[in-house]
Every structure is written in structure tokens, then in C-alpha cells.
Scaffold this active site. Structure first.
Site, short mmCIF file in Angstrom:
data_model
loop_
_atom_site.label_atom_id
_atom_site.label_comp_id
_atom_site.label_asym_id
_atom_site.label_seq_id
_atom_site.Cartn_x
_atom_site.Cartn_y
_atom_site.Cartn_z
N LYS A 1 -10.31 25.62 -0.61
CA LYS A 1 -11.71 24.47 -0.03
C LYS A 1 -12.62 24.90 0.51
O LYS A 1 -13.91 24.26 0.26
CB LYS A 1 -10.96 23.32 0.21
N LYS B 1 -5.37 25.78 -11.14
CA LYS B 1 -4.35 24.18 -11.15
C LYS B 1 -4.90 23.21 -11.63
O LYS B 1 -6.54 23.61 -12.09
CB LYS B 1 -4.07 24.22 -9.96
N LYS C 1 -7.26 17.49 -9.52
CA LYS C 1 -8.39 16.01 -9.68
C LYS C 1 -10.28 16.03 -9.83
O LYS C 1 -10.62 16.12 -10.42
CB LYS C 1 -7.73 15.20 -8.64
#
Ligand code: TYM
Length: 331
Positions: free
Chosen positions: A111, A192, A195
Site C-alpha cells: 500500500k 486480488k 474494493k
């Protein structure tokens, strides 16, 4: 009775990956265990959020838990930020975990590489997650594979604390589903389904309409082989669709493969799409009903008083062991 606990961040809209890796597992175990499901909203603000959207998503997440079949009578529902003990315990745990340990968290590395403004919260987030788990003496934590490292950190923190201050925390175990621990993005089956994906076409949201689902599955990336079989290395797109189908129909991969033995990709994709629609349609109907009822308030009210009692006791035990405040002062 052993306790199971999990949470899904109210960051954006929940996805099919969240359903398979998170919610469906709690649903599976809710009859066996004392089951806790919460909304980790404090985790969401590690990345900038629109406050109005965030608040809407918190309520929407609770409504989706209920709509997905998380039984109001068998589960304890709550919102993380409404219970101050999470943050308080997290601070004590932060002071008992090494900087090096946190630096090894792969989700932080991923991230932080993508973000310009990397907050300290993004770095210490796994400790807050450990507090979420240890505060309630959870025995089991069902999650997808992406959270396994964080649950393992919670185990390490618990073991270390117990050694230093005497037996205090239950050491939690992750429960990772054998199939569906990592549902992949439909447009890029090497990453993956998330969201926060840049391309929404690769993500099935739980509230997507039938048409949108059909379109997304139809345009899912596959290969030129036109043979439906599981081979995650060489056929990641097809393997992902097979996995989704198997998970939604309670099949093992071999049975799902058998089912599609003589299918071409077009027909295969249509059937996968219908299977997703059949799963999500009743959830969506219940979701809108629940949003317009008092059920959310009711479950949160019941959950709040229960979690407050449990976490107050655990937090005060910890606070006393580390020597904070006055010994007879209960916070
Ligand atoms: P979050 O919100 O990213 O994801 C919620 C749950 O969904 C699972 N999941 C997936 N499973 C399979 N395939 C996917 N593509 C997929 N995407 C997500 C996740 O593994 C997770 O189980 N840090 C946590 C929230 C949290 C938490 C906790 C969880 C905070 N405190 C304490 C358990 C216990 C998170 O960000 O999950």
C-alpha cells in the site's frame, strides 16, 4: 464456548472477495462459536476518506452483514470506533511491538508503494487489528489470505505479552478457507479483487445489478485455450471463475471442473454470472429492506453494551499489568 471474530473495512463497497473470504466464513461458523462481527472504521481512515461516504458505508456494511445471513441472534455486531478500548489497547500493544516487526508487513509495503501520503496509521494498523482481536479473547479469526500475516502478528504480540506480564491474552488462530482465500480481479487475475481497485470492471460489488454482473463476467480476462480447467499458474482467469463458481455452489474444484467439462468459455462465463446473480439477488433484496428498518440500530445497541463489558475488563487487566494509572482505578 470458543469465540470467533472478524471485521470488514467500510472503505467503499464490499466485494465478492469480501463475501467469500470474510462474511461467508462467519456464516459457516456462527452456530458453533460465540461469534463477533464488527466494522473496523478506524482502519479505514488510514487512507483519506470522505466523512459523509464513510458514515454511509459503516451502516451499509452492517446492513450487508445481516443481509448476507449473519444471524442477529447468534452474533454480536458493533462499530470499532464506538468503543474507545480498541485504541487504548492498541497504544499499549504498539509499545510492545518492534518497528522491525511492523516493517515486515507485506500489506504495508504494497500500500505504501502506491501512496504518496503514507500515514503513520497505515504503518501501525496491524497493531490496532491485534487489539481488535485480543481485546475480546477471540480464539479464531476467519479471513482471506491477505490478512493472515496480520493475524500471525496478533499471535506474536499475544505470546510476547503473556511471557512478559503473565498469561493475559488468548493466542488467536487464523481460519483461512481452503478455497476462495484470494478471489482475483476479473480484469487482472494476477491481483486480488479489491474494493480499492482502479478499474471497477474487474470487481464484483455485492450491490452490482444483474446487467453489470453479466457484463463484468463476460469481459473477464481468460486465455485462448477454450478449455475450462483449473490451473492457477497458466490459466489464472479461468481458475478464478471456477473458484468463484465452486465457492458459491459449495463444490470442490474437481466437481466444478467436471460440471464445465464440455463447456466453451462463453457458456461457462454465462453460468458463472448467473450463479453470482443467484447469490447476490436475495442479499440485495434483504439489504434494502434492512436499510429501511430498525434492525441496524437494534443489533448495534445490543452489541455495544456486550462488547463494552468484555473489553473494559480486558483493558483494565492489561492496564494494571503494565502499571498504568492507579491500580484501583477502573477506566
Ligand atoms: P478487509 O476489509 O480488507 O477485508 C475484509 C475480509 O475480506 C477478505 N478479503 C478477501 N477474501 C478473498 N478474496 C479477496 N479478494 C478478498 N478481499 C478481501 C479479507 O481477507 C478479510 O477477511 N484489516 C482487515 C479488517 C480488520 C480485521 C480486524 C479483520 C480489522 N480488524 C480483526 C479480522 C479481525 C481488513 O482490512 O480486511
Amino acid at each position: 464456548m470458543k469465540r470467533i471474530l472478524t471485521g470488514l473495512q467500510p472503505t467503499g463497497k464490499l466485494t465478492l472477495g469480501n463475501l467469500i473470504g470474510g462474511i461467508n466464513q462467519i456464516k459457516k461458523y456462527q452456530n458453533e462459536f460465540d461469534s463477533f462481527i464488527f466494522v473496523p472504521d478506524m482502519h479505514s481512515i488510514t487512507i483519506e476518506q470522505n466523512p459523509i461516504e464513510l458514515r454511509k458505508n459503516i451502516i451499509s456494511t452492517i446492513a450487508l452483514y445481516l443481509a448476507c445471513g449473519i444471524d442477529k441472534d447468534k452474533n454480536t455486531f458493533y462499530i470499532q470506533s464506538e468503543n474507545l478500548y480498541h485504541a487504548n489497547l492498541s497504544w499499549i500493544l504498539e509499545c510492545n511491538v518492534g518497528f522491525g516487526q511492523l516493517s515486515r508487513m507485506t500489506q504495508f509495503k504494497d500500500k505504501s508503494q502506491k501512496k504518496i501520503n503514507v500515514t503513520c496509521g497505515l504503518f501501525t494498523y496491524p497493531v490496532l487489528m491485534a487489539a481488535d482481536i485480543l481485546l475480546y479473547s477471540a480464539n479464531f479469526v476467519p479471513t482471506g489470505i491477505d490478512q493472515k500475516q496480520h493475524v500471525e502478528l496478533a499471535r506474536d504480540i499475544a505470546e510476547c505479552f503473556n511471557k512478559k506480564y503473565g498469561n493475559t491474552f488468548v493466542v488467536p488462530e487464523p481460519i483461512i478457507p481452503q478455497l476462495g482465500a484470494k478471489i482475483m480481479d476479473l480484469q487482472n487475475p494476477l491481483i486480488k479483487m479489491s474494493k480499492s481497485a482502479e478499474n471497477e470492471k474487474g470487481v464484483i460489488y455485492l450491490l452490482d445489478t444483474e446487467d453489470v454482473i453479466r457484463k463484468k463476467v463476460k469481459s473477464a480476462v481468460t486465455d485462448s485455450d477454450n478449455k475450462v480447467c483449473y490451473d492457477s499458474e497458466n490459466k489464472p482467469g479461468v481458475s478464478n471463475l471456477l473458484t468463484i463458481y465452486a465457492c458459491l455452489n459449495n463444490l470442490c474444484i474437481i466437481d466444478a471442473e467436471k460440471h464445465f467439462e464440455n463447456y466453451q468459455y462463453g457458456a461457462f462465463k454465462s453460468e458463472v454470472a448467473e450463479s453470482i446473480i443467484n447469490t447476490l439477488k436475495p442479499i440485495q433484496e434483504k439489504y434494502y429492506e434492512i436499510l429501511n428498518s430498525n434492525l441496524i440500530e437494534e443489533v448495534l445497541k445490543n452489541g455495544y453494551s456486550k462488547v463494552l463489558e468484555i473489553s473494559k475488563e480486558k483493558y483494565n487487566e492489561v492496564k494494571n499489568k503494565v502499571g498504568l494509572g492507579r491500580i484501583d482505578f477502573i477506566v
